[in-house]
Scaffold this active site. Structure first.
Site, PDB file in Angstrom:
ATOM      1  N   ARG A  24       2.880   2.335  11.448  1.00  0.00           N
ATOM      2  CA  ARG A  24       2.586   2.926  10.140  1.00  0.00           C
ATOM      3  C   ARG A  24       1.691   4.173  10.246  1.00  0.00           C
ATOM      4  O   ARG A  24       0.936   4.481   9.310  1.00  0.00           O
ATOM      5  CB  ARG A  24       1.955   1.891   9.185  1.00  0.00           C
ATOM      6  CG  ARG A  24       2.672   0.550   9.151  1.00  0.00           C
ATOM      7  CD  ARG A  24       4.107   0.644   8.709  1.00  0.00           C
ATOM      8  NE  ARG A  24       4.264   1.033   7.338  1.00  0.00           N
ATOM      9  CZ  ARG A  24       4.243   0.208   6.296  1.00  0.00           C
ATOM     10  NH1 ARG A  24       4.084  -1.073   6.482  1.00  0.00           N
ATOM     11  NH2 ARG A  24       4.411   0.661   5.073  1.00  0.00           N
ATOM     12  N   ARG A  63       0.339   6.854   4.749  1.00  0.00           N
ATOM     13  CA  ARG A  63      -0.787   5.941   4.548  1.00  0.00           C
ATOM     14  C   ARG A  63      -2.142   6.584   4.757  1.00  0.00           C
ATOM     15  O   ARG A  63      -2.904   6.707   3.830  1.00  0.00           O
ATOM     16  CB  ARG A  63      -0.681   4.724   5.468  1.00  0.00           C
ATOM     17  CG  ARG A  63       0.221   3.646   4.904  1.00  0.00           C
ATOM     18  CD  ARG A  63       0.046   2.389   5.695  1.00  0.00           C
ATOM     19  NE  ARG A  63       0.448   1.202   4.922  1.00  0.00           N
ATOM     20  CZ  ARG A  63       0.380  -0.011   5.392  1.00  0.00           C
ATOM     21  NH1 ARG A  63      -0.061  -0.231   6.601  1.00  0.00           N
ATOM     22  NH2 ARG A  63       0.730  -1.030   4.656  1.00  0.00           N
ATOM     23  N   ARG A  67       3.467  14.126  -0.289  1.00  0.00           N
ATOM     24  CA  ARG A  67       4.009  13.129  -1.218  1.00  0.00           C
ATOM     25  C   ARG A  67       3.762  13.530  -2.669  1.00  0.00           C
ATOM     26  O   ARG A  67       4.607  13.312  -3.534  1.00  0.00           O
ATOM     27  CB  ARG A  67       3.349  11.785  -0.915  1.00  0.00           C
ATOM     28  CG  ARG A  67       3.997  10.582  -1.552  1.00  0.00           C
ATOM     29  CD  ARG A  67       3.161   9.372  -1.179  1.00  0.00           C
ATOM     30  NE  ARG A  67       3.561   8.143  -1.806  1.00  0.00           N
ATOM     31  CZ  ARG A  67       3.469   7.889  -3.101  1.00  0.00           C
ATOM     32  NH1 ARG A  67       3.020   8.815  -3.915  1.00  0.00           N
ATOM     33  NH2 ARG A  67       3.819   6.707  -3.567  1.00  0.00           N
ATOM     34  N   ASP A  89      11.749   3.744   5.449  1.00  0.00           N
ATOM     35  CA  ASP A  89      11.253   2.409   5.143  1.00  0.00           C
ATOM     36  C   ASP A  89      12.316   1.399   5.537  1.00  0.00           C
ATOM     37  O   ASP A  89      13.500   1.727   5.584  1.00  0.00           O
ATOM     38  CB  ASP A  89      10.906   2.252   3.665  1.00  0.00           C
ATOM     39  CG  ASP A  89       9.961   1.083   3.463  1.00  0.00           C
ATOM     40  OD1 ASP A  89       8.748   1.255   3.612  1.00  0.00           O
ATOM     41  OD2 ASP A  89      10.455  -0.038   3.198  1.00  0.00           O
ATOM     42  N   TYR A 127      13.002  -9.826   1.263  1.00  0.00           N
ATOM     43  CA  TYR A 127      12.781  -8.909   0.125  1.00  0.00           C
ATOM     44  C   TYR A 127      13.964  -8.940  -0.849  1.00  0.00           C
ATOM     45  O   TYR A 127      13.776  -8.862  -2.067  1.00  0.00           O
ATOM     46  CB  TYR A 127      12.561  -7.474   0.625  1.00  0.00           C
ATOM     47  CG  TYR A 127      11.159  -7.250   1.151  1.00  0.00           C
ATOM     48  CD1 TYR A 127      10.085  -7.110   0.270  1.00  0.00           C
ATOM     49  CD2 TYR A 127      10.893  -7.182   2.506  1.00  0.00           C
ATOM     50  CE1 TYR A 127       8.792  -6.907   0.733  1.00  0.00           C
ATOM     51  CE2 TYR A 127       9.612  -6.985   2.990  1.00  0.00           C
ATOM     52  CZ  TYR A 127       8.562  -6.852   2.092  1.00  0.00           C
ATOM     53  OH  TYR A 127       7.286  -6.657   2.551  1.00  0.00           O
TER      54      TYR A 127
HETATM   55  O1  CP3 Z   1       5.419   3.501  10.976  1.00  0.00           O
HETATM   56  C1  CP3 Z   1       5.515   4.529  10.269  1.00  0.00           C
HETATM   57  O2  CP3 Z   1       4.571   5.234  10.020  1.00  0.00           O
HETATM   58  C2  CP3 Z   1       6.893   4.938   9.762  1.00  0.00           C
HETATM   59  C3  CP3 Z   1       7.094   4.709   8.363  1.00  0.00           C
HETATM   60  C4  CP3 Z   1       7.211   3.292   7.818  1.00  0.00           C
HETATM   61  C5  CP3 Z   1       7.018   3.019   6.445  1.00  0.00           C
HETATM   62  N1  CP3 Z   1       7.348   1.716   6.226  1.00  0.00           N
HETATM   63  C6  CP3 Z   1       6.577   3.978   5.434  1.00  0.00           C
HETATM   64  C7  CP3 Z   1       5.899   3.485   4.211  1.00  0.00           C
HETATM   65  C8  CP3 Z   1       7.582   2.091   8.445  1.00  0.00           C
HETATM   66  C9  CP3 Z   1       7.866   1.781   9.916  1.00  0.00           C
HETATM   67  C10 CP3 Z   1       7.683   1.106   7.409  1.00  0.00           C
HETATM   68  C11 CP3 Z   1       8.098  -0.274   7.670  1.00  0.00           C
HETATM   69  C12 CP3 Z   1       7.934  -1.287   6.633  1.00  0.00           C
HETATM   70  N2  CP3 Z   1       8.087  -1.154   5.278  1.00  0.00           N
HETATM   71  C13 CP3 Z   1       7.672  -2.649   6.906  1.00  0.00           C
HETATM   72  C14 CP3 Z   1       7.549  -3.248   8.293  1.00  0.00           C
HETATM   73  C15 CP3 Z   1       6.253  -2.930   8.928  1.00  0.00           C
HETATM   74  C16 CP3 Z   1       5.096  -3.722   8.400  1.00  0.00           C
HETATM   75  O3  CP3 Z   1       4.082  -3.070   8.069  1.00  0.00           O
HETATM   76  O4  CP3 Z   1       5.161  -4.939   8.364  1.00  0.00           O
HETATM   77  C17 CP3 Z   1       7.610  -3.323   5.670  1.00  0.00           C
HETATM   78  C18 CP3 Z   1       7.335  -4.806   5.475  1.00  0.00           C
HETATM   79  C19 CP3 Z   1       7.892  -2.378   4.652  1.00  0.00           C
HETATM   80  C20 CP3 Z   1       7.991  -2.601   3.182  1.00  0.00           C
HETATM   81  C21 CP3 Z   1       7.000  -1.823   2.438  1.00  0.00           C
HETATM   82  N3  CP3 Z   1       7.017  -0.440   2.302  1.00  0.00           N
HETATM   83  C22 CP3 Z   1       5.854  -2.302   1.734  1.00  0.00           C
HETATM   84  C23 CP3 Z   1       5.451  -3.750   1.651  1.00  0.00           C
HETATM   85  C24 CP3 Z   1       5.194  -1.187   1.173  1.00  0.00           C
HETATM   86  C25 CP3 Z   1       3.990  -1.159   0.240  1.00  0.00           C
HETATM   87  C26 CP3 Z   1       2.711  -1.328   0.917  1.00  0.00           C
HETATM   88  C27 CP3 Z   1       2.460  -0.383   2.074  1.00  0.00           C
HETATM   89  O5  CP3 Z   1       1.906   0.694   1.895  1.00  0.00           O
HETATM   90  O6  CP3 Z   1       2.834  -0.746   3.172  1.00  0.00           O
HETATM   91  C28 CP3 Z   1       5.913  -0.029   1.587  1.00  0.00           C
HETATM   92  C29 CP3 Z   1       5.565   1.354   1.248  1.00  0.00           C
HETATM   93  C30 CP3 Z   1       5.451   2.321   2.342  1.00  0.00           C
HETATM   94  N4  CP3 Z   1       6.282   2.436   3.413  1.00  0.00           N
HETATM   95  C31 CP3 Z   1       4.464   3.346   2.423  1.00  0.00           C
HETATM   96  C32 CP3 Z   1       4.754   4.078   3.594  1.00  0.00           C
HETATM   97  C33 CP3 Z   1       4.037   5.300   4.091  1.00  0.00           C
HETATM   98  C34 CP3 Z   1       3.356   3.619   1.392  1.00  0.00           C
HETATM   99  C35 CP3 Z   1       3.969   4.161   0.144  1.00  0.00           C
HETATM  100  C36 CP3 Z   1       3.257   5.362  -0.395  1.00  0.00           C
HETATM  101  O7  CP3 Z   1       3.253   6.413   0.229  1.00  0.00           O
HETATM  102  O8  CP3 Z   1       2.745   5.195  -1.498  1.00  0.00           O
END
Ligand code: CP3
Length: 352
Positions: free
Chosen positions: A29, A33, A42, A79, A156
């Site tokens: 991640r 973030r 964003r 994602d 999900y």
């Molecule tokens: O690793 C990286 O930086 C690449 C980008 C990436 C994102 N999501 C961007 C994202 C990756 C590899 C993911 C994977 C992901 N997404 C997982 C598996 C990894 C893990 O952490 O367990 C899961 C379960 C998700 C589902 C998901 N996406 C959730 C639960 C959320 C909300 C909470 C959070 O911030 O994690 C997201 C949103 C998300 N995905 C964001 C980002 C940068 C934040 C959204 C924003 O910018 O507001």
């Protein structure tokens, strides 16, 4: 497509088991973030989903951590939930709540409305972003592609949002096992196609995130998660695969037997235990507690060195035990990265 040769291929050499001059480091991640530069990009768009679907902007935020933090790999900004969307189940990302699916899956009729994803029609934006990233990186570091594991995606799609218990998704495994397998099969096929498209456009490594592996009892992990991850590992022969199944402690031995090069471990996993049950020809990735980065710099350095010592000099990719938390300061992340680089290089030079 002809790729330029990599200037920093530490990650790939480590995965192959070669002795390297230091331990490679990246963070789950890392794209998004934590970086103000990410938030600025964003903010120019209407939301997260739009950013994911914009290859130019997605490429920009993928490269940011390489420039700003100095990590040894980029991970494509996307994602795991793009797969349900491409199968016919769209999602929204709701501020401070996370992903929400307006429609969910609970019956055969719901499954009949879904399809196996057609990547060129429904999911071309991520491979497109990969092409742009590869140009922008110009061989500086390798690019990691990724997808969710079928069980985590299933969770999900059935639950409709994040959950502490994922009880709807787990109920379905008990009440409708055949239907569950049908959906898991469709997700698996979609995921294989998606990963192959990412690889065709330049992903050097792919990682499978089974973020919700840990809520399954071991016997259900063996029935409803592992076989589908295995199908993916067997289908992807082009590049090395990393499997990260968070919380699947009871099944670490079986995970270690998958046809994958690297196993990711979370911070609750004892490093010596992981080394003892996983074949020595596999690379391990992890596993600093993400909360350790809340500590002061001295403490971060100490914890990072301790982690590096426990993994030993080779077959290790330094990372956190799960994604970096959104409110961690980039300076603290940089302290972790710099410590891995300096300490592992120092140790290695003394051993040579
Ligand atoms: O690793 C990286 O930086 C690449 C980008 C990436 C994102 N999501 C961007 C994202 C990756 C590899 C993911 C994977 C992901 N997404 C997982 C598996 C990894 C893990 O952490 O367990 C899961 C379960 C998700 C589902 C998901 N996406 C959730 C639960 C959320 C909300 C909470 C959070 O911030 O994690 C997201 C949103 C998300 N995905 C964001 C980002 C940068 C934040 C959204 C924003 O910018 O507001």
């Amino acid at each position: 497509m002809k790729q330029p040769s990599l200037k920093n291929d530490l990650l790939l050499r480590t995965i192959r088991g070669e002795k390297t001059e230091r331990t490679p480091v990246w963070l789950m991640r890392q794209a998004g973030r934590i970086l103000p530069e990410y938030r600025a990009v964003r903010a120019k768009l209407s939301g997260f989903v739009e950013l994911v679907k914009n290859p130019e902007r997605a490429a920009e935020v993928t490269i940011q951590p390489v420039d700003i933090l100095g990590v040894d790999a980029a991970i494509i900004f996307s994602d795991i939930l793009v797969i349900p969307e491409a199968m016919g189940l769209p999602y929204d990302m709701v501020e401070s709540r996370g992903p929400v699916f307006p429609r969910t899956v609970s019956s055969q009729a719901d499954i009949d409305r879904l399809k196996v994803a057609d990547i060129s029609d429904d999911l071309a934006y991520t491979p497109e972003a990969i092409k742009i990233v590869k140009k922008g990186l110009d061989g500086r570091v390798p690019l990691i592609g990724f997808a969710g594991a079928p069980w985590t995606i299933f969770a999900y799609m059935v639950e409709g949002s994040g959950s502490k218990t994922f009880s709807k998704a787990r109920a379905m495994l008990y009440r409708q096992p055949t239907l569950s397998r049908q959906l898991l099969g469709m997700i698996t096929e979609s995921t294989i196609r998606y990963l192959k498209a990412q690889i065709a456009d330049g992903a050097d490594v792919v990682q499978i995130f089974d973020s919700w592996a840990g809520i399954l009892p071991p016997v259900h992990f063996e029935q409803f998660s592992l076989p589908y991850i295995q199908q993916i590992c067997e289908a992807i022969t082009e590049v090395p695969i990393t499997v990260f199944a968070k919380g699947a402690y009871a099944n670490l031995t079986e995970i270690g037997q998958l046809n994958c090069a690297t196993v990711g471990i979370d911070w609750n996993t004892e490093i010596s235990h992981a080394r003892s049950v996983i074949s020595p020809d596999k690379t391990l990735q992890g596993n600093l507690d993400p909360a350790a980065l809340y500590a002061d710099f001295d403490q971060i350095r100490q914890d990072t060195r301790q982690m590096l010592d426990a993994f030993g000099s080779h077959h290790h990719i330094a990372n956190l035990g799960h994604g970096v938390y959104p409110d961690i300061s980039p300076d603290h992340v940089r302290c972790f990265i710099d410590t891995v680089k300096e300490y592992s290089a120092n140790k290695r030079s003394k051993l040579l």
